[in-house]
Scaffold this motif. Structure first.
Motif, mmCIF file in Angstrom:
data_model
loop_
_atom_site.group_PDB
_atom_site.id
_atom_site.type_symbol
_atom_site.label_atom_id
_atom_site.label_comp_id
_atom_site.label_asym_id
_atom_site.label_seq_id
_atom_site.Cartn_x
_atom_site.Cartn_y
_atom_site.Cartn_z
ATOM 1 N N ASP A 34 -4.888 5.617 9.397
ATOM 2 C CA ASP A 34 -3.491 5.812 9.116
ATOM 3 C C ASP A 34 -3.313 7.108 8.271
ATOM 4 O OD1 ASP A 34 -0.708 5.210 9.233
ATOM 5 O OD2 ASP A 34 -0.723 3.621 7.651
ATOM 6 N N ARG A 55 -7.727 1.681 6.956
ATOM 7 C CA ARG A 55 -6.971 0.602 6.437
ATOM 8 C C ARG A 55 -7.875 -0.738 6.801
ATOM 9 N NH1 ARG A 55 -0.790 0.494 7.405
ATOM 10 N NH2 ARG A 55 -1.252 -0.848 5.590
ATOM 11 N N GLN A 57 -8.780 -4.624 5.926
ATOM 12 C CA GLN A 57 -8.021 -5.733 5.528
ATOM 13 C C GLN A 57 -8.948 -6.830 4.746
ATOM 14 O OE1 GLN A 57 -6.357 -7.240 9.366
ATOM 15 N NE2 GLN A 57 -6.661 -5.323 9.917
ATOM 16 N N LEU A 148 -0.612 -7.505 -0.725
ATOM 17 C CA LEU A 148 -1.032 -6.431 0.472
ATOM 18 C C LEU A 148 -2.233 -6.905 1.155
ATOM 19 C CD1 LEU A 148 -0.129 -2.872 -0.831
ATOM 20 C CD2 LEU A 148 1.147 -4.396 1.016
ATOM 21 N N GLU A 150 -3.545 -5.492 3.925
ATOM 22 C CA GLU A 150 -4.103 -4.042 4.549
ATOM 23 C C GLU A 150 -4.142 -3.231 3.224
ATOM 24 O OE1 GLU A 150 -1.532 -5.453 5.936
ATOM 25 O OE2 GLU A 150 -1.999 -6.168 7.783
ATOM 26 N N SER A 152 -3.318 0.250 1.551
ATOM 27 C CA SER A 152 -2.116 1.046 2.147
ATOM 28 C C SER A 152 -2.072 2.256 0.682
ATOM 29 C CB SER A 152 -1.071 0.156 2.031
ATOM 30 O OG SER A 152 -1.192 -0.682 2.991
ATOM 31 N N TRP A 168 -3.761 -2.418 -2.696
ATOM 32 C CA TRP A 168 -4.423 -3.538 -1.638
ATOM 33 C C TRP A 168 -4.528 -4.617 -2.799
ATOM 34 C CZ3 TRP A 168 -10.107 -2.943 -0.059
ATOM 35 C CH2 TRP A 168 -10.300 -3.750 1.229
#
Length: 179
Positions: A34, A55, A57, A148, A150, A152, A168
């Motif tokens: 990203d 990114r 997870q 979150l 993912e 970010s 995160w």
């Protein structure tokens, strides 16, 4: 004779085009790449900063397991994140010349150390060398009630610049950037 040559060329081209259509492509990366930039408006082409990062997870794992406290982390997934400053900036209190740097972090319970490193194109933090550090800044470890899934990165405009905010799980870390 010409017909044989044309027929041979036609068969060769046909065979070549079939081999192109048989090309195998990989599926989506499990930790897609990203990009975030400031200014965030896509209509503004003159950016101050841009970061490219993977990114990861959580997927039922803990942040502490994926980015252990006290250890150098690539700040994302796959390749080390790369941050480009298009002009000289002050990054978390340190003057930084325009250019591209690898971004690493050392997560901590109360603060994170954010590192700009001059070695580019690094896979993870496996080959990280602190002798190539351009700057290390410490920023407080914050939190949010929203989780979150993912990892970010986003930029938030403030009066005299922007904050690069990393989030995160429920962790939020912000690095002030001014120019």
């Amino acid at each position: 004779m010409k017909k044989v040559i044309y027929l041979s060329l036609f068969i060769a081209v046909l065979g070549f085009s079939n081999s192109l259509s048989a090309q195998k492509f990989s599926g989506l990366d499990k930790s897609p790449m990203d990009m975030a930039s400031y200014p965030t408006d896509y209509k503004v082409s003159e950016k101050v900063v841009r970061i490219i990062y993977g990114r990861p997870q959580l997927k039922n794992r803990s942040l502490a397991e994926l980015a252990p406290a006290g250890e150098v982390w690539r700040t994302g997934a796959n390749e080390a994140a790369e941050i480009t400053f298009y002009q000289d900036v002050n990054f978390g209190g340190r003057d930084i010349s325009a250019g591209t740097y690898s971004l690493f972090t050392i997560p901590g319970e109360e603060e994170w150390t954010v590192i700009l490193n001059k070695n580019l194109n690094q896979w993870g933090s496996y080959f990280y060398e602190d002798s190539a550090d351009v700057a290390r800044v410490s920023v407080p470890n914050g939190s949010d009630s929203a989780s979150l899934e993912e990892f970010s990165i986003a930029f938030k405009e403030v009066d005299k610049g922007a904050h690069m905010v990393m989030g995160w799980d429920k962790t939020r870390v912000a690095v002030p950037i001014t120019w």
